[in-house]
Scaffold this motif. Sequence first.
Motif, PDB file in Angstrom:
ATOM      1  N   LYS A  17       0.802  -1.152  -0.065  1.00  0.00           N
ATOM      2  CA  LYS A  17       0.060   0.138   0.054  1.00  0.00           C
ATOM      3  C   LYS A  17       0.989   1.356  -0.032  1.00  0.00           C
ATOM      4  O   LYS A  17       0.540   2.240  -0.847  1.00  0.00           O
ATOM      5  CB  LYS A  17      -0.918   0.065   1.152  1.00  0.00           C
ATOM      6  CG  LYS A  17      -1.946  -0.807   1.146  1.00  0.00           C
ATOM      7  CD  LYS A  17      -2.693  -1.084   2.552  1.00  0.00           C
ATOM      8  CE  LYS A  17      -1.902  -1.405   3.856  1.00  0.00           C
ATOM      9  NZ  LYS A  17      -1.303  -2.577   3.920  1.00  0.00           N
ATOM     10  N   THR A  18       1.709   1.135   0.861  1.00  0.00           N
ATOM     11  CA  THR A  18       2.551   2.546   1.058  1.00  0.00           C
ATOM     12  C   THR A  18       3.561   2.694  -0.163  1.00  0.00           C
ATOM     13  O   THR A  18       3.815   3.780  -0.666  1.00  0.00           O
ATOM     14  CB  THR A  18       3.525   2.638   2.542  1.00  0.00           C
ATOM     15  OG1 THR A  18       2.517   2.198   3.225  1.00  0.00           O
ATOM     16  CG2 THR A  18       4.313   3.741   2.653  1.00  0.00           C
ATOM     17  N   SER A  19       4.200   1.537  -0.637  1.00  0.00           N
ATOM     18  CA  SER A  19       4.745   1.623  -1.757  1.00  0.00           C
ATOM     19  C   SER A  19       4.042   2.184  -2.976  1.00  0.00           C
ATOM     20  O   SER A  19       4.552   3.063  -3.944  1.00  0.00           O
ATOM     21  CB  SER A  19       5.309   0.249  -2.182  1.00  0.00           C
ATOM     22  OG  SER A  19       6.388  -0.324  -1.233  1.00  0.00           O
ATOM     23  N   VAL A  33      10.261   2.008   2.749  1.00  0.00           N
ATOM     24  CA  VAL A  33       8.840   2.994   2.839  1.00  0.00           C
ATOM     25  C   VAL A  33       8.893   2.913   4.437  1.00  0.00           C
ATOM     26  O   VAL A  33       9.084   2.058   5.105  1.00  0.00           O
ATOM     27  CB  VAL A  33       7.717   2.450   2.159  1.00  0.00           C
ATOM     28  CG1 VAL A  33       7.909   2.514   0.731  1.00  0.00           C
ATOM     29  CG2 VAL A  33       7.604   0.961   2.559  1.00  0.00           C
ATOM     30  N   PRO A  34       8.284   4.138   4.875  1.00  0.00           N
ATOM     31  CA  PRO A  34       7.922   4.099   6.283  1.00  0.00           C
ATOM     32  C   PRO A  34       6.562   3.048   6.329  1.00  0.00           C
ATOM     33  O   PRO A  34       6.149   2.655   5.318  1.00  0.00           O
ATOM     34  CB  PRO A  34       7.339   5.667   6.422  1.00  0.00           C
ATOM     35  CG  PRO A  34       7.191   6.106   4.977  1.00  0.00           C
ATOM     36  CD  PRO A  34       8.002   5.218   4.150  1.00  0.00           C
ATOM     37  N   LEU A  35       6.130   2.877   7.616  1.00  0.00           N
ATOM     38  CA  LEU A  35       5.123   2.028   7.480  1.00  0.00           C
ATOM     39  C   LEU A  35       3.858   2.684   6.961  1.00  0.00           C
ATOM     40  O   LEU A  35       3.130   1.909   6.297  1.00  0.00           O
ATOM     41  CB  LEU A  35       4.563   1.817   8.906  1.00  0.00           C
ATOM     42  CG  LEU A  35       5.267   0.540   9.898  1.00  0.00           C
ATOM     43  CD1 LEU A  35       4.849   0.306  11.143  1.00  0.00           C
ATOM     44  CD2 LEU A  35       4.813  -0.757   9.019  1.00  0.00           C
ATOM     45  N   ARG A  36       3.657   3.896   7.239  1.00  0.00           N
ATOM     46  CA  ARG A  36       2.453   4.524   6.633  1.00  0.00           C
ATOM     47  C   ARG A  36       2.795   5.974   5.674  1.00  0.00           C
ATOM     48  O   ARG A  36       3.626   6.618   6.259  1.00  0.00           O
ATOM     49  CB  ARG A  36       1.725   4.805   7.672  1.00  0.00           C
ATOM     50  CG  ARG A  36       0.387   5.512   7.349  1.00  0.00           C
ATOM     51  CD  ARG A  36      -0.396   5.717   8.583  1.00  0.00           C
ATOM     52  NE  ARG A  36      -1.730   6.038   8.312  1.00  0.00           N
ATOM     53  CZ  ARG A  36      -2.628   6.489   9.150  1.00  0.00           C
ATOM     54  NH1 ARG A  36      -2.526   6.472  10.398  1.00  0.00           N
ATOM     55  NH2 ARG A  36      -4.018   6.349   8.689  1.00  0.00           N
ATOM     56  N   ALA A  37       2.214   6.117   4.380  1.00  0.00           N
ATOM     57  CA  ALA A  37       2.548   7.297   3.961  1.00  0.00           C
ATOM     58  C   ALA A  37       1.802   8.423   4.587  1.00  0.00           C
ATOM     59  O   ALA A  37       0.584   8.387   5.039  1.00  0.00           O
ATOM     60  CB  ALA A  37       2.087   7.204   2.547  1.00  0.00           C
ATOM     61  N   VAL A  56      -4.872   8.486   1.101  1.00  0.00           N
ATOM     62  CA  VAL A  56      -4.814   8.048   2.458  1.00  0.00           C
ATOM     63  C   VAL A  56      -4.360   6.489   2.595  1.00  0.00           C
ATOM     64  O   VAL A  56      -5.034   5.906   1.929  1.00  0.00           O
ATOM     65  CB  VAL A  56      -6.094   8.159   3.228  1.00  0.00           C
ATOM     66  CG1 VAL A  56      -5.853   7.930   4.522  1.00  0.00           C
ATOM     67  CG2 VAL A  56      -6.777   9.851   3.285  1.00  0.00           C
ATOM     68  N   ASP A  57      -3.284   6.388   3.441  1.00  0.00           N
ATOM     69  CA  ASP A  57      -2.969   5.080   3.569  1.00  0.00           C
ATOM     70  C   ASP A  57      -3.475   4.630   4.775  1.00  0.00           C
ATOM     71  O   ASP A  57      -3.224   5.029   5.889  1.00  0.00           O
ATOM     72  CB  ASP A  57      -1.125   5.414   3.565  1.00  0.00           C
ATOM     73  CG  ASP A  57      -0.530   3.935   3.652  1.00  0.00           C
ATOM     74  OD1 ASP A  57      -1.249   2.845   3.440  1.00  0.00           O
ATOM     75  OD2 ASP A  57       0.706   3.964   3.930  1.00  0.00           O
ATOM     76  N   TYR A  58      -4.257   3.516   4.729  1.00  0.00           N
ATOM     77  CA  TYR A  58      -4.698   2.981   6.066  1.00  0.00           C
ATOM     78  C   TYR A  58      -3.926   2.220   6.902  1.00  0.00           C
ATOM     79  O   TYR A  58      -2.940   1.697   6.465  1.00  0.00           O
ATOM     80  CB  TYR A  58      -6.031   1.960   5.687  1.00  0.00           C
ATOM     81  CG  TYR A  58      -6.638   1.517   6.807  1.00  0.00           C
ATOM     82  CD1 TYR A  58      -7.763   2.229   7.477  1.00  0.00           C
ATOM     83  CD2 TYR A  58      -6.333   0.083   7.276  1.00  0.00           C
ATOM     84  CE1 TYR A  58      -8.334   1.675   8.649  1.00  0.00           C
ATOM     85  CE2 TYR A  58      -7.088  -0.609   8.306  1.00  0.00           C
ATOM     86  CZ  TYR A  58      -7.927   0.449   9.051  1.00  0.00           C
ATOM     87  OH  TYR A  58      -8.782  -0.170  10.141  1.00  0.00           O
TER      88      TYR A  58
HETATM   89 MG    MG Z   1       2.475   0.596   4.638  1.00  0.00          MG
END
Ligand code: MG
Length: 160
Positions: A17-19, A33-37, A56-58
Amino acid sequence: MRKDVRILLVGEPKVGKTSLIMSLVSEEFPDEVPLRAEEITIPADVTPERVPTHIVDYSGTDTCISANVICIVYSVNNKKSIEKVSLVSLVPLILVGNKSDLVEHSSMETILPIMNQYSEIETCVECSAKNLKNISELFYYAQKAVLHPTGPLYSPEEKE
Ligand code: MG
Ligand code: GTP
């Protein structure tokens, strides 16, 4: 006219997802990547439909998020990541099969029954954050699902 579009990416851990978000923004695959964008906003003039678009990155800890369209990301090399999907949605859904660079064959056979079962699913797309394949298409389909809905969620009386 709608004034903006909010796209939410959900899915099992590590499906990319983040990628996908980072690949869209930087036009290259991030090695880390961070865990979340962070939530990003794409200005109207660079989106195909000319509408400001928020992505939005869940994160599993979120309890309340609003979205106009939800992209359910799975990994095409991991069937479990799609089988776990359970759908209850009031907004259009897009099925996103990421990591297409890792497989030879498409996952269509696996997802067709899901597509047929859930009429909320507007469309599906296979992509690769790594190869930048179908990334802009994916976000375009999401925008389109909000701005030009065709599915059963669409009620003509609510137009405008
Ligand atoms: Mg992620
Ligand atoms: P969580 O935030 O933990 O839920 O994961 P996520 O869904 O955000 O996945 P993330 O973007 O962190 O990617 C997980 C792993 O998959 C990373 O090692 C990425 O480099 C890798 N990855 C992401 N997209 C692709 C892709 O298209 N192809 C390949 N080969 N690897 C990918």
